[in-house]
Design a protein around this motif. Structure first.
Motif, PDB file in Angstrom:
ATOM      1  N   ARG A 254      60.207  10.873 -18.360  1.00  0.00           N
ATOM      2  CA  ARG A 254      59.329  10.938 -17.724  1.00  0.00           C
ATOM      3  C   ARG A 254      57.740  10.685 -18.060  1.00  0.00           C
ATOM      4  N   ASN A 255      57.085   9.609 -17.410  1.00  0.00           N
ATOM      5  CA  ASN A 255      55.646   8.551 -17.389  1.00  0.00           C
ATOM      6  C   ASN A 255      54.730  10.083 -17.197  1.00  0.00           C
ATOM      7  N   LYS A 256      54.063  10.925 -17.945  1.00  0.00           N
ATOM      8  CA  LYS A 256      53.236  11.995 -17.417  1.00  0.00           C
ATOM      9  C   LYS A 256      52.008  11.799 -18.492  1.00  0.00           C
ATOM     10  N   ASP A 257      51.175  11.807 -17.653  1.00  0.00           N
ATOM     11  CA  ASP A 257      49.702  12.939 -18.786  1.00  0.00           C
ATOM     12  C   ASP A 257      49.425  14.675 -18.904  1.00  0.00           C
ATOM     13  N   SER A 258      50.492  14.387 -19.961  1.00  0.00           N
ATOM     14  CA  SER A 258      50.458  16.532 -19.845  1.00  0.00           C
ATOM     15  C   SER A 258      50.024  17.123 -19.872  1.00  0.00           C
ATOM     16  N   LEU A 259      48.481  16.525 -20.597  1.00  0.00           N
ATOM     17  CA  LEU A 259      47.653  17.282 -20.234  1.00  0.00           C
ATOM     18  C   LEU A 259      46.376  17.076 -18.631  1.00  0.00           C
ATOM     19  N   SER A 260      46.024  16.314 -18.582  1.00  0.00           N
ATOM     20  CA  SER A 260      46.068  15.699 -17.226  1.00  0.00           C
ATOM     21  C   SER A 260      46.920  16.024 -15.798  1.00  0.00           C
ATOM     22  N   HIS A 263      51.055  20.765 -12.945  1.00  0.00           N
ATOM     23  CA  HIS A 263      51.967  21.474 -13.452  1.00  0.00           C
ATOM     24  C   HIS A 263      52.672  22.299 -12.799  1.00  0.00           C
ATOM     25  N   SER A 264      52.481  21.953 -11.241  1.00  0.00           N
ATOM     26  CA  SER A 264      53.264  22.806 -10.531  1.00  0.00           C
ATOM     27  C   SER A 264      54.989  22.915 -10.661  1.00  0.00           C
ATOM     28  N   GLU A 265      55.540  21.617  -9.970  1.00  0.00           N
ATOM     29  CA  GLU A 265      56.838  21.262 -10.468  1.00  0.00           C
ATOM     30  C   GLU A 265      57.273  20.885 -11.265  1.00  0.00           C
ATOM     31  N   ALA A 289      43.994  19.189 -16.513  1.00  0.00           N
ATOM     32  CA  ALA A 289      44.453  19.864 -15.609  1.00  0.00           C
ATOM     33  C   ALA A 289      44.050  21.718 -15.206  1.00  0.00           C
ATOM     34  N   LYS A 290      43.748  22.028 -14.446  1.00  0.00           N
ATOM     35  CA  LYS A 290      42.488  23.311 -14.075  1.00  0.00           C
ATOM     36  C   LYS A 290      43.965  24.365 -14.397  1.00  0.00           C
ATOM     37  N   ASP A 291      44.937  24.171 -14.148  1.00  0.00           N
ATOM     38  CA  ASP A 291      45.781  25.368 -14.218  1.00  0.00           C
ATOM     39  C   ASP A 291      45.689  25.519 -15.910  1.00  0.00           C
ATOM     40  N   LEU A 292      45.912  24.418 -16.812  1.00  0.00           N
ATOM     41  CA  LEU A 292      45.646  24.710 -18.284  1.00  0.00           C
ATOM     42  C   LEU A 292      44.542  25.323 -18.694  1.00  0.00           C
ATOM     43  N   THR A 293      42.988  24.970 -18.462  1.00  0.00           N
ATOM     44  CA  THR A 293      41.674  25.729 -18.700  1.00  0.00           C
ATOM     45  C   THR A 293      41.455  27.002 -17.690  1.00  0.00           C
ATOM     46  N   SER A 294      42.379  28.302 -17.069  1.00  0.00           N
ATOM     47  CA  SER A 294      42.479  28.484 -17.213  1.00  0.00           C
ATOM     48  C   SER A 294      43.467  29.694 -17.802  1.00  0.00           C
ATOM     49  N   ILE A 295      43.742  29.496 -18.541  1.00  0.00           N
ATOM     50  CA  ILE A 295      44.684  30.020 -19.956  1.00  0.00           C
ATOM     51  C   ILE A 295      43.716  29.589 -20.792  1.00  0.00           C
ATOM     52  N   LEU A 303      44.212  22.704 -28.998  1.00  0.00           N
ATOM     53  CA  LEU A 303      43.961  24.015 -27.984  1.00  0.00           C
ATOM     54  C   LEU A 303      45.109  24.013 -25.986  1.00  0.00           C
ATOM     55  N   LEU A 304      45.096  22.849 -25.677  1.00  0.00           N
ATOM     56  CA  LEU A 304      45.319  22.683 -23.841  1.00  0.00           C
ATOM     57  C   LEU A 304      46.459  22.392 -24.600  1.00  0.00           C
ATOM     58  N   PHE A 305      47.317  21.527 -25.477  1.00  0.00           N
ATOM     59  CA  PHE A 305      49.137  21.702 -25.662  1.00  0.00           C
ATOM     60  C   PHE A 305      49.405  23.205 -25.078  1.00  0.00           C
ATOM     61  N   LEU A 306      49.042  24.583 -26.324  1.00  0.00           N
ATOM     62  CA  LEU A 306      49.508  25.604 -26.708  1.00  0.00           C
ATOM     63  C   LEU A 306      49.560  26.074 -25.067  1.00  0.00           C
ATOM     64  N   ALA A 307      48.188  25.708 -24.058  1.00  0.00           N
ATOM     65  CA  ALA A 307      48.189  26.416 -23.374  1.00  0.00           C
ATOM     66  C   ALA A 307      49.307  25.107 -21.949  1.00  0.00           C
ATOM     67  N   LEU A 308      49.683  24.732 -22.231  1.00  0.00           N
ATOM     68  CA  LEU A 308      50.928  24.387 -21.395  1.00  0.00           C
ATOM     69  C   LEU A 308      51.947  24.615 -21.421  1.00  0.00           C
ATOM     70  N   PHE A 309      52.032  24.654 -23.635  1.00  0.00           N
ATOM     71  CA  PHE A 309      53.517  25.172 -23.706  1.00  0.00           C
ATOM     72  C   PHE A 309      53.612  26.630 -22.632  1.00  0.00           C
ATOM     73  N   LEU A 310      52.946  27.198 -22.644  1.00  0.00           N
ATOM     74  CA  LEU A 310      53.041  28.699 -22.093  1.00  0.00           C
ATOM     75  C   LEU A 310      52.878  28.696 -20.527  1.00  0.00           C
ATOM     76  N   ARG A 311      52.658  27.462 -20.340  1.00  0.00           N
ATOM     77  CA  ARG A 311      52.838  27.482 -18.371  1.00  0.00           C
ATOM     78  C   ARG A 311      54.297  26.514 -18.274  1.00  0.00           C
ATOM     79  N   LEU A 312      54.790  25.781 -19.256  1.00  0.00           N
ATOM     80  CA  LEU A 312      55.948  25.237 -18.700  1.00  0.00           C
ATOM     81  C   LEU A 312      57.357  26.645 -19.087  1.00  0.00           C
TER      82      LEU A 312
END
Length: 488
Positions: A254-260, A263-265, A289-295, A303-312
């Motif tokens: 998928r074409n997606k900027d993972s950090l911006s 990630h709800s879906e 993405a706001k759901d990452l800065t909340s972590i 650091l944002l990628f680690l937050a992303l992994f926890l989100r996904l």
């Protein structure tokens, strides 16, 4: 690793494109990928033909029909230059765009693909095809090494934090995590889909009979097991081709900027993440993405990628990801916050320190593999550390094979961690209790906990050392006296 002879053949093909006026390295890789893909399709069809002949059955899922004589590499390569160019651009390319079905990931990313060599350069195409045909690509490892060498020639490699993960490191991480057929695997910065392909190969090697004897597992394996995100269209095309060649007709590439992106879906969706994201620099705060800065409140991508992994990840989902060393011991509030979140809020399982030469020739960055499980309620006990010294190749820009290789030992020790309890801090691997990590400010650097054994060195008594110096001085003076006598 590929040999010098093969490298020379690849370089000759590369230079043919440059001579034809295509000087953008990424574009050269893209165009070569199309041709390698066509060659691979013919090899896939030939293998299916051979299997059908052995079993005395019709070909299962043939790539080419009887009317596609000129499409097959073994015939295509013998065409004259003008005919070769015409067949490629007018018939093969339109056909390739529809492979896998109109709505497949491959067709979606191939929609705007084009062969950029102009018609007057048909002779260059013929030389490139001839050059590719001379390069031995009998097995997957050779193809992977060859492709890795092509990617290493990208001028942009490393400038955007994009460090290509060597295939043997991918294989090690896959072997550590041991994917299951039921897993839903994701790489949020997939590039050319190296981790997804590595996972696919592992599953075929260990579970092929189980997968193809169960219709539900087969459906999952071919359509829902593999997910990759990237925002580079060329990389997405290469990733889709790579997966299709490995027998996955409809991966979620998928074409997606993972950090911006929101990630709800994708939140709480994946059971396994394998990744080596581009860790470099900072993002504009408004684009994160706001759901990452909340972590973790930060603009730093690592650091944002680690937050992303926890989100996904689903609760209970696992991750093995490569991080720069700074993540392990950085002193900022955000660095400590993400480490504390992993240790206190989830289950940190292990840290493998990698030697700094692993990503040469395009980067000498020091990195580590972080392995954790998303729980949402803690669970970290003793954390396993391993100090990797060698990966089977020299740690300079040449990366020549060597006998020193810790990878088999790492995989063995990881899967037999109960036997690690008695190891000392002077050993290459050991456990560190959570309480000690907490007391050290959640520092995860192996050097914080590893103990170095110093060998006792015995020195002569000071009087003897002075006597030796006197004797040496007397010898020097005697030599100077003889020199003066010779000059007199």
């Amino acid at each position: 690793m590929i040999t010098g002879e093969v490298k020379n053949k690849v370089d000759a093909v590369w230079n043919a494109f440059w001579a034809g006026g295509i000087s953008n390295p990424l574009e050269v890789v893209e165009q070569l990928t199309y041709l390698l893909f066509l060659k691979g399709l013919d090899e896939t069809h030939t293998a299916r033909e051979a299997r059908a002949t052995r079993l005395g059955e019709p070909i299962e899922n043939p790539v080419f029909t009887d009317q596609m004589h000129e499409y097959r590499w073994k015939n295509f390569k013998h065409l004259g230059a003008p005919a070769m160019y015409r067949v490629l651009t007018e018939t093969i390319f339109p056909w390739m765009r529809q492979l896998g079905g109109e709505h497949s990931a491959f067709a979606k990313h191939m929609r705007d693909a084009r062969f950029t060599l102009p018609p007057e350069k048909a002779g260059v195409l013929a030389r490139v095809v001839d050059g590719l045909d001379k390069i031995p690509m009998q097995d997957r490892d050779t193809k992977g090494d060859l492709y890795e060498y092509l990617l290493s020639k990208l001028a942009t490699a490393g400038q955007n934090g994009q460090f290509r993960t060597p295939r043997h490191i991918i294989r090690m991480m896959v072997d550590l995590m041991r994917p299951k057929p039921q897993d839903t695997i994701c790489d949020p910065a997939c590039g050319t889909a190296g981790f997804l392909v590595g996972s696919e190969e592992y599953l075929r090697e260990h579970y092929e009979t189980e997968i193809y004897s169960d219709p539900a597992l087969k459906q999952h394996f071919e359509n829902a097991a593999f997910h990759g995100f990237d925002f580079d269209h060329t990389m997405l095309r290469v990733a889709a081709m790579n997966m299709l060649l490995h027998g996955i007709p409809n991966p979620d590439i998928r074409n997606k900027d993972s950090l911006s992106s929101d990630h709800s879906e994708d939140s709480d969706l994946y059971t396994l993440i394998l990744a080596n994201p581009p860790f470099k620099g900072s993002l504009d705060e408004n684009s994160v993405a706001k759901d990452l800065t909340s972590i973790v409140k930060t603009k730093k991508t690592e650091l944002l990628f680690l937050a992303l992994f926890l989100r996904l990840l689903k609760p209970g989902g696992r991750a093995a990801v490569i991080v720069p060393d700074g993540v392990l011991f950085g002193s900022s509030k955000a660095h400590r916050q993400i480490r504390e979140t992993l240790v206190e809020g989830h289950k940190l399982d292990g840290i493998i320190s990698l030697p700094s030469g692993v990503f040469r020739p395009y980067a000498g960055v020091s990195t580590a593999i972080m392995i954790f499980t998303k729980t949402g309620r803690g669970g970290t006990g003793d954390v396993w550390f391993y100090d990797m010294k060698a990966d089977g190749y020299t740690l300079d820009d040449k990366r020549n094979p060597t006998a020193e290789n810790d990878i088999p030992d790492i995989v063995h020790r990881w899967h037999h961690r109960d036997e690690e309890r008695t190891r000392q801090r002077t050993d290459q691997s050991f456990f560190v209790p959570k309480a000690e990590i907490k007391a050290n400010g959640y520092d995860l650097s192996i050097n914080r906990y590893k103990e170095t054994q110093h060998e006792a060195v015995e020195y002569d008594a000071p009087e003897k050392i002075l006597d030796d110096l006197d004797a040496l001085e007397a010898e020097i003076q005697a030599g100077l006296k003889r020199l003066r006598e010779m000059l007199a």
